[in-house]
Design a protein around this motif. Sequence first.
Motif, PDB file in Angstrom:
ATOM      1  N   TYR A  75       0.813  -1.210   0.000  1.00 12.82           N
ATOM      2  CA  TYR A  75       0.000   0.000   0.000  1.00 12.82           C
ATOM      3  C   TYR A  75       0.851   1.268   0.000  1.00 12.82           C
ATOM      4  CZ  TYR A  75      -3.564   3.411   1.234  1.00 12.82           C
ATOM      5  OH  TYR A  75      -4.393   4.505   1.230  1.00 12.82           O
ATOM      6  N   THR A  76       1.853   1.322   0.854  1.00 14.21           N
ATOM      7  CA  THR A  76       2.680   2.526   0.960  1.00 14.21           C
ATOM      8  C   THR A  76       3.363   2.856  -0.357  1.00 14.21           C
ATOM      9  OG1 THR A  76       3.096   2.014   3.287  1.00 14.21           O
ATOM     10  CG2 THR A  76       4.553   3.627   2.243  1.00 14.21           C
ATOM     11  N   THR A  77       3.822   1.801  -1.057  1.00 15.47           N
ATOM     12  CA  THR A  77       4.493   2.002  -2.340  1.00 15.47           C
ATOM     13  C   THR A  77       3.500   2.301  -3.453  1.00 15.47           C
ATOM     14  OG1 THR A  77       6.219   0.456  -1.661  1.00 15.47           O
ATOM     15  CG2 THR A  77       6.076   0.983  -4.006  1.00 15.47           C
ATOM     16  N   ALA A  78       2.412   1.520  -3.478  1.00 15.29           N
ATOM     17  CA  ALA A  78       1.435   1.647  -4.563  1.00 15.29           C
ATOM     18  C   ALA A  78       0.659   2.959  -4.499  1.00 15.29           C
ATOM     19  CB  ALA A  78       0.473   0.472  -4.537  1.00 15.29           C
ATOM     20  N   MET A  79       0.486   3.499  -3.279  1.00 13.41           N
ATOM     21  CA  MET A  79      -0.253   4.750  -3.126  1.00 13.41           C
ATOM     22  C   MET A  79       0.662   5.816  -2.526  1.00 13.41           C
ATOM     23  SD  MET A  79      -3.149   4.090  -4.447  1.00 13.41           S
ATOM     24  CE  MET A  79      -3.950   5.618  -4.045  1.00 13.41           C
ATOM     25  N   SER A  80       1.819   5.981  -3.110  1.00 15.00           N
ATOM     26  CA  SER A  80       2.770   6.996  -2.660  1.00 15.00           C
ATOM     27  C   SER A  80       2.219   8.392  -2.950  1.00 15.00           C
ATOM     28  CB  SER A  80       4.109   6.822  -3.366  1.00 15.00           C
ATOM     29  OG  SER A  80       3.961   7.055  -4.761  1.00 15.00           O
ATOM     30  N   PRO A  81       2.680   9.416  -2.221  1.00 13.25           N
ATOM     31  CA  PRO A  81       2.195  10.782  -2.476  1.00 13.25           C
ATOM     32  C   PRO A  81       2.363  11.218  -3.932  1.00 13.25           C
ATOM     33  CG  PRO A  81       3.431  10.697  -0.423  1.00 13.25           C
ATOM     34  CD  PRO A  81       3.586   9.351  -1.054  1.00 13.25           C
ATOM     35  N   GLY A  82       3.508  10.833  -4.533  1.00 16.22           N
ATOM     36  CA  GLY A  82       3.739  11.211  -5.928  1.00 16.22           C
ATOM     37  C   GLY A  82       2.708  10.609  -6.864  1.00 16.22           C
ATOM     38  N   LEU A  83       2.369   9.322  -6.623  1.00 18.55           N
ATOM     39  CA  LEU A  83       1.376   8.656  -7.470  1.00 18.55           C
ATOM     40  C   LEU A  83      -0.011   9.258  -7.271  1.00 18.55           C
ATOM     41  CD1 LEU A  83       0.650   6.430  -9.476  1.00 18.55           C
ATOM     42  CD2 LEU A  83       0.333   4.879  -7.548  1.00 18.55           C
ATOM     43  N   CYS A  84      -0.354   9.592  -6.025  1.00 22.73           N
ATOM     44  CA  CYS A  84      -1.661  10.200  -5.757  1.00 22.73           C
ATOM     45  C   CYS A  84      -1.804  11.530  -6.487  1.00 22.73           C
ATOM     46  CB  CYS A  84      -1.840  10.402  -4.252  1.00 22.73           C
ATOM     47  SG  CYS A  84      -2.031   8.867  -3.327  1.00 22.73           S
ATOM     48  N   ILE A  85      -0.753  12.343  -6.445  1.00 23.16           N
ATOM     49  CA  ILE A  85      -0.783  13.631  -7.145  1.00 23.16           C
ATOM     50  C   ILE A  85      -0.883  13.422  -8.657  1.00 23.16           C
ATOM     51  CG2 ILE A  85       0.576  15.694  -7.674  1.00 23.16           C
ATOM     52  CD1 ILE A  85       1.684  15.520  -4.811  1.00 23.16           C
ATOM     53  N   LEU A  86      -0.158  12.407  -9.169  1.00 24.77           N
ATOM     54  CA  LEU A  86      -0.223  12.099 -10.597  1.00 24.77           C
ATOM     55  C   LEU A  86      -1.624  11.658 -11.003  1.00 24.77           C
ATOM     56  CD1 LEU A  86       1.127  11.669 -13.355  1.00 24.77           C
ATOM     57  CD2 LEU A  86       1.770   9.361 -12.592  1.00 24.77           C
ATOM     58  N   LEU A  87      -2.251  10.793 -10.199  1.00 21.60           N
ATOM     59  CA  LEU A  87      -3.610  10.330 -10.490  1.00 21.60           C
ATOM     60  C   LEU A  87      -4.591  11.500 -10.499  1.00 21.60           C
ATOM     61  CD1 LEU A  87      -3.908   7.016  -8.412  1.00 21.60           C
ATOM     62  CD2 LEU A  87      -3.897   7.240 -10.898  1.00 21.60           C
ATOM     63  N   LEU A  88      -4.447  12.392  -9.514  1.00 19.07           N
ATOM     64  CA  LEU A  88      -5.342  13.540  -9.453  1.00 19.07           C
ATOM     65  C   LEU A  88      -5.122  14.469 -10.652  1.00 19.07           C
ATOM     66  CD1 LEU A  88      -7.480  15.105  -7.843  1.00 19.07           C
ATOM     67  CD2 LEU A  88      -5.612  16.313  -6.709  1.00 19.07           C
ATOM     68  N   ALA A  89      -3.857  14.670 -11.023  1.00 21.98           N
ATOM     69  CA  ALA A  89      -3.556  15.524 -12.186  1.00 21.98           C
ATOM     70  C   ALA A  89      -4.162  14.941 -13.457  1.00 21.98           C
ATOM     71  CB  ALA A  89      -2.042  15.664 -12.339  1.00 21.98           C
ATOM     72  N   LEU A  90      -4.075  13.625 -13.617  1.00 22.26           N
ATOM     73  CA  LEU A  90      -4.674  12.977 -14.792  1.00 22.26           C
ATOM     74  C   LEU A  90      -6.194  13.117 -14.783  1.00 22.26           C
ATOM     75  CD1 LEU A  90      -2.537   9.693 -15.027  1.00 22.26           C
ATOM     76  CD2 LEU A  90      -2.483  11.649 -16.582  1.00 22.26           C
ATOM     77  N   CYS A  91      -6.790  13.014 -13.592  1.00 25.63           N
ATOM     78  CA  CYS A  91      -8.239  13.203 -13.473  1.00 25.63           C
ATOM     79  C   CYS A  91      -8.640  14.594 -13.954  1.00 25.63           C
ATOM     80  CB  CYS A  91      -8.684  13.010 -12.021  1.00 25.63           C
ATOM     81  SG  CYS A  91      -8.591  11.306 -11.415  1.00 25.63           S
ATOM     82  N   TRP A  92      -7.881  15.617 -13.543  1.00 25.12           N
ATOM     83  CA  TRP A  92      -8.172  16.987 -13.952  1.00 25.12           C
ATOM     84  C   TRP A  92      -7.974  17.176 -15.458  1.00 25.12           C
ATOM     85  CZ3 TRP A  92     -10.410  21.162 -11.926  1.00 25.12           C
ATOM     86  CH2 TRP A  92     -10.639  21.196 -10.538  1.00 25.12           C
ATOM     87  N   VAL A  93      -6.880  16.647 -15.991  1.00 21.16           N
ATOM     88  CA  VAL A  93      -6.573  16.820 -17.416  1.00 21.16           C
ATOM     89  C   VAL A  93      -7.664  16.188 -18.274  1.00 21.16           C
ATOM     90  CG1 VAL A  93      -5.005  16.156 -19.278  1.00 21.16           C
ATOM     91  CG2 VAL A  93      -4.082  17.051 -17.133  1.00 21.16           C
ATOM     92  N   PHE A  94      -8.017  14.927 -17.984  1.00 14.89           N
ATOM     93  CA  PHE A  94      -9.036  14.235 -18.778  1.00 14.89           C
ATOM     94  C   PHE A  94     -10.393  14.931 -18.654  1.00 14.89           C
ATOM     95  CE2 PHE A  94      -6.301  10.281 -18.486  1.00 14.89           C
ATOM     96  CZ  PHE A  94      -6.046  10.235 -19.837  1.00 14.89           C
ATOM     97  N   SER A  95     -10.724  15.399 -17.459  1.00 13.53           N
ATOM     98  CA  SER A  95     -12.020  16.048 -17.242  1.00 13.53           C
ATOM     99  C   SER A  95     -12.120  17.374 -17.986  1.00 13.53           C
ATOM    100  CB  SER A  95     -12.240  16.286 -15.745  1.00 13.53           C
ATOM    101  OG  SER A  95     -12.214  15.076 -15.033  1.00 13.53           O
ATOM    102  N   LEU A  96     -11.065  18.180 -17.898  1.00 11.67           N
ATOM    103  CA  LEU A  96     -11.087  19.476 -18.581  1.00 11.67           C
ATOM    104  C   LEU A  96     -11.109  19.317 -20.102  1.00 11.67           C
ATOM    105  CD1 LEU A  96      -8.578  21.494 -16.343  1.00 11.67           C
ATOM    106  CD2 LEU A  96     -11.084  21.583 -16.327  1.00 11.67           C
TER     107      LEU A  96
END
Length: 313
Positions: free
Chosen positions: A132-153
Amino acid sequence: MDEDNQTSASEFLLVGLSEKPEQQRILFWMFLSMYLVTVVGNVLIILAISSDSRLHTPMYFFLANLSFTDLFFVTNTIPKMLVNLQSKNKAISYAGCLMQLYFLISLVALDNLILAAMAYDRYVAICRPLYYTTAMSPGLCILLLALCWVFSLLYGLIHTLLMTRVTFCGFRKIRYIFCEMYVLLRLACSNIQANHTVLIATGCFIFLTPFGFMIVSYARTVRAILRIPSVTGKYKAFSTCASHLAVVSLFYGTLGMVYLQPLHTYSMKDSVATVMYAVVTPMMNPFIYSLRNKDMHEALGKLFLGRAFQKLT
């Protein structure tokens, strides 16, 4: 002069749910109350998560962003509707209508993608706890959120640009609480085949793909929970997913009532379902996530009572 005839070529009339003054007064106070509850509830969720270091985890990171999205979503639609309910002039400019449409489409898509990211977080936490700690690292969470914003916009931009190609003629009366895509397409007098085709193609990608992913991830999550030997362990694992499942069900249930139907059958009766996903769902999310969440209760208690709450706990 008749209200319809006052509509210029660059305006739409947002009639809303009723044109009767007595009903409009009731609707005004009802939607104002719902808007204030939504704003307060989501702001409290954001403040509680940001102020409590124990909630600086991937699940609450995405929850805070979901609350921000819901806050932005209702602010895009409800204030204009409240003004219209109190005013005789219910016109909205063409540019204002397209702007409202753009944010509406983008934020609904963003809600959907953030819910998918939260489902992935719960899947990893329960099915792959050692990673969990590796798979949901802060960097990955920020990347996932950024992708969510990009695709949505991008999703919102595509449909808004396509809407600028549509020609409207006759009276531009919208019997809805905001500029909604299906309603605008029903008012078109030009060919909307391209809009419809792109709507289906992109909708399958931006909505059905994440929804399918959530179904698969939760099927595996439930299977993993059922393998836990103790009843207490099963309850604890399931309680971490219950709130998210409730929000997903409410979101897709109300959204499906509106959009899982042919364009030509879209009518005034669907305005009730539109109110459900546009107003009720953002209002309910804070309650669903905080109602049975002990960590959230403690964070809200600390937010209100500060040190006094810490001494009590």
